[in-house]
Each structure stands twice: as C-alpha cells, then as structure tokens.
Design an enzyme around this catalytic site. Sequence first.
Site, short mmCIF file in Angstrom:
data_model
loop_
_atom_site.label_atom_id
_atom_site.label_comp_id
_atom_site.label_asym_id
_atom_site.label_seq_id
_atom_site.Cartn_x
_atom_site.Cartn_y
_atom_site.Cartn_z
N LYS A 4 0.86 -1.19 0.00
CA LYS A 4 0.00 0.00 0.00
C LYS A 4 0.90 1.24 0.00
O LYS A 4 1.80 1.36 0.85
CB LYS A 4 -0.87 -0.05 1.26
CG LYS A 4 -2.20 0.65 1.14
CD LYS A 4 -3.04 0.30 2.37
CE LYS A 4 -4.34 1.05 2.42
NZ LYS A 4 -5.02 0.87 3.71
O1 G3P Z 1 -7.72 1.71 5.59
C1 G3P Z 1 -8.04 3.00 5.29
C2 G3P Z 1 -9.41 3.48 5.67
O2 G3P Z 1 -10.36 2.50 5.55
C3 G3P Z 1 -9.48 4.34 6.90
O3 G3P Z 1 -10.78 4.55 7.39
O4 G3P Z 1 -12.39 5.36 9.09
O5 G3P Z 1 -9.93 5.84 9.37
O6 G3P Z 1 -11.26 7.01 7.62
P1 G3P Z 1 -11.10 5.74 8.44
#
Ligand code: G3P
Length: 218
Positions: free
Chosen positions: A83
């Site tokens: 990633k």
């Molecule tokens: O893995 C990246 C993503 O899904 C992060 O989510 O909820 O931290 O914006 P969030």
Amino acid sequence: MKFFVDTADTAEIRELAEAGLLDGVTTNPSLIMKAGRPITDVIAEICDVVSGPVSAEVAATDYDTMLKEGRKLAEIADNVAIKVPLTLDGLKACRTFANEGRMVNVTLCFSANQALLAAKAGAAFISPFIGRLDDINLDGMELIEEIRIIYDNYPNFETEILAASVRTPNHVKQAAMIGADVVTVPPQVLRSLIKHPLTDKGLEAFLADWKKAGQSIL
Ligand code: G3P
C-alpha cells in the site's frame, strides 16, 4: 463485490475468515499502531489466515525508501498488496512495483483524477476514502461513482475500486449499487450488516412455535 476487512486485529480476522466472509484484508499504520505488534509479525499472521490480498502500507514518503519497505513487506507472503500513498513518489513506486509484478494498493485517494493516475501507474487497487470526504461535508459516494464511470470508459485499466473509510452499512450498500469492485469494512460494520430486528423477532417466534410443536429434527 469482494469483501475485505479493514483491521489488523488478528482474532477478528480469524473469526470472520472462518465464517467465509473475507476475500482480503486492509491495514494501515494507524491500525498497526492499535495492534501494538511489529508490522511484519501482524502481516505474516494475517497472510496465514487469509489467502486473498492483504494490504500492508509503507511508512516512507520518498521513492527509494518506499521501494525498500515495499519489497520487505512483499517478501512476507505472495498475497501481500503493497500500500502506497497517492503522492508523486507513491505513484512512481506503484509503477516500479507493478513492473515487478507486485500487487499495489494506492491509498488516500480523494479525487477522480487521483484515481485516474493510480490506474495509469498500474495499481491493482485504488482506495477512495468515503467517510473522510463525508466528514468534511463532501460526498464520498459521488467519488466512487465518478471513478466507476472513468474506469469503465477505459477497459484497458485493470485497477479495482476498493471503497475504503467505510463507516456505515449504508456505505456498503451504496458502494455495491454503484459497482465498486471491493469494499473494505471495519469488523463492527461488517457484523452489523448481518443484523436486522425483524430477523431476531422472526427467529424468536419460530423457536417458540417449535418448542410448542414438541418435535426434534435429529
Ligand atoms: O484503511 C483506510 C481506511 O479504511 C481508513 O478509514 O475510518 O480511518 O477514515 P477511516
């Protein structure tokens, strides 16, 4: 649509994998921090449990170090997707990794043009962040729609849309309606997809009647 779980919690991953619900896993530096264990150990353990793509994120921001970190992460198992962030160095690293035949997930995507560039860089996955756009009063789902249209215009793009930063069951439903290829969902949201009050109520009534029937199937 493929279902990935967005966590580095290996106990959760094991349980969801056993239920046959997982096509892959995504992690990020914040999730690894929460796990409180070395990234290489966590990713190795996840790859033992899940055979689909397991995203492991580089922490470097410069191309050369991204290459070193990405190659180290990719050595852990064949199903590691490296990633990288959507920056110029990240796109450059994506192209190099893709030329080496490695799977890359380009993350932190907030615009359709960024997604276009990731596809041109040979990404296996683009991760548009729905929830974080909603957080600033923009429409995360509109971004998924735009990327779907653009990618469908160019059938030579092989990049899959991986809807990320998913916070609600409605995000999952909308991403599926638009045709996102993958959705990555936190465990609690994934579990909440199963639940419906009428399912619980109906099951309760069936069990009560079954008791009254006094029968046994076995
Ligand atoms: O893995 C990246 C993503 O899904 C992060 O989510 O909820 O931290 O914006 P969030």
